[in-house]
Design an enzyme around this catalytic site. Structure first.
Site, PDB file in Angstrom:
ATOM      1  N   SER A  21      34.195  43.654  52.269  1.00 37.42           N
ATOM      2  CA  SER A  21      33.139  43.967  51.302  1.00 37.42           C
ATOM      3  C   SER A  21      33.050  42.879  50.238  1.00 37.42           C
ATOM      4  CB  SER A  21      33.424  45.317  50.629  1.00 37.42           C
ATOM      5  OG  SER A  21      33.376  46.371  51.564  1.00 37.42           O
ATOM      6  N   ARG A  44      33.417  44.206  41.226  1.00 38.22           N
ATOM      7  CA  ARG A  44      33.764  45.614  41.439  1.00 38.22           C
ATOM      8  C   ARG A  44      32.600  46.539  41.081  1.00 38.22           C
ATOM      9  NH1 ARG A  44      38.448  47.083  43.349  1.00 38.22           N
ATOM     10  NH2 ARG A  44      39.991  45.415  43.571  1.00 38.22           N
ATOM     11  N   HIS A  47      30.497  46.310  44.099  1.00 35.87           N
ATOM     12  CA  HIS A  47      31.192  47.025  45.174  1.00 35.87           C
ATOM     13  C   HIS A  47      30.990  48.526  45.041  1.00 35.87           C
ATOM     14  CE1 HIS A  47      34.983  48.621  47.155  1.00 35.87           C
ATOM     15  NE2 HIS A  47      34.453  47.884  48.111  1.00 35.87           N
TER      16      HIS A  47
END
Length: 215
Positions: A21, A44, A47
């Site tokens: 990812s 993040r 993500h």
């Protein structure tokens, strides 16, 4: 494992999934002017949201990363506007440094005071949080009114947060509250526009706790 579908996942190993990812995010995010540490927070956030537009709308005060890492290492409080944020924060990494997470929005005294003043619980929860002590990381992902109240308290000298992560989502006052936050000369992490939410706020806090642990 047979998923009984034509499509088969590249891997079912958790760490490999996360690594793949992040590789995809790096490839698709493209060139940027973020520092390495800022990018780790944005990575993040993307993500958690699969939203590159949101990631590219992120804003950082120059001292935000350093202030957040230091606050975590000092064992300062993490004040969350809602339970969803508190639930998502990685508590073992926070508690490793002596820190703790707090959310006040459902406290009985907060609910009673909000009813008495005919205002939001989010506003009263920020008043209670700041009255209980200085410093701390304020992680606001749901309630623009919480962020606006915190900004008011900062301007009046009643609140002295170490870092404000202000990423509320919504159509009423969300974008405006973040614009106001970005005007303050205190460490903040925010973004431009209506997007945000509890999950991306959690992602930002967890990115900082990872940085605090790794450095």
């Amino acid at each position: 494992m047979d998923f009984k579908t034509e499509f088969k996942p590249e891997t079912v190993q958790p760490m490999e999934i996360e690594g793949l990812s992040f590789d995809i995010i790096t490839e698709e995010f493209g060139p940027h002017s973020l520092t390495d540490e800022q990018y780790k927070v944005v990575q993040r956030v993307v993500h958690a949201s699969a939203d590159f537009e949101l990631g590219k709308s992120m804003l950082f005060h120059p001292q935000a990363i350093e202030a957040g890492i230091q606050a975590i290492r000092n064992g300062e409080r993490i004040i969350c506007d809602v339970q969803m944020v508190q639930s998502g924060v990685s508590k073992p990494r926070i508690e490793k440094f002596g820190g703790s997470t707090h959310v006040y929005i459902s406290d009985e005294d907060v609910m009673a005071e909000a009813k008495r003043l005919n205002t939001t619980r989010a506003i009263i929860s920020m008043r209670k949080a700041t009255a209980e002590g200085e410093g701390g990381i304020y992680a606001i992902g749901n309630a623009p009114t919480a962020l606006l109240e915190l900004i008011r308290l900062v301007k009046e000298g009643a609140a002295k947060p170490s870092l404000v992560i202000g990423l509320p989502v919504g159509f009423v006052s969300a974008a405006e509250s973040k614009e106001e936050l970005a005007k303050l000369d205190i460490p903040y992490i925010t973004n431009i526009g209506r997007k945000g939410g509890s999950t991306v706020t959690v992602a930002a806090v967890n990115a900082l706790s990872l940085l605090a642990q790794q450095q």
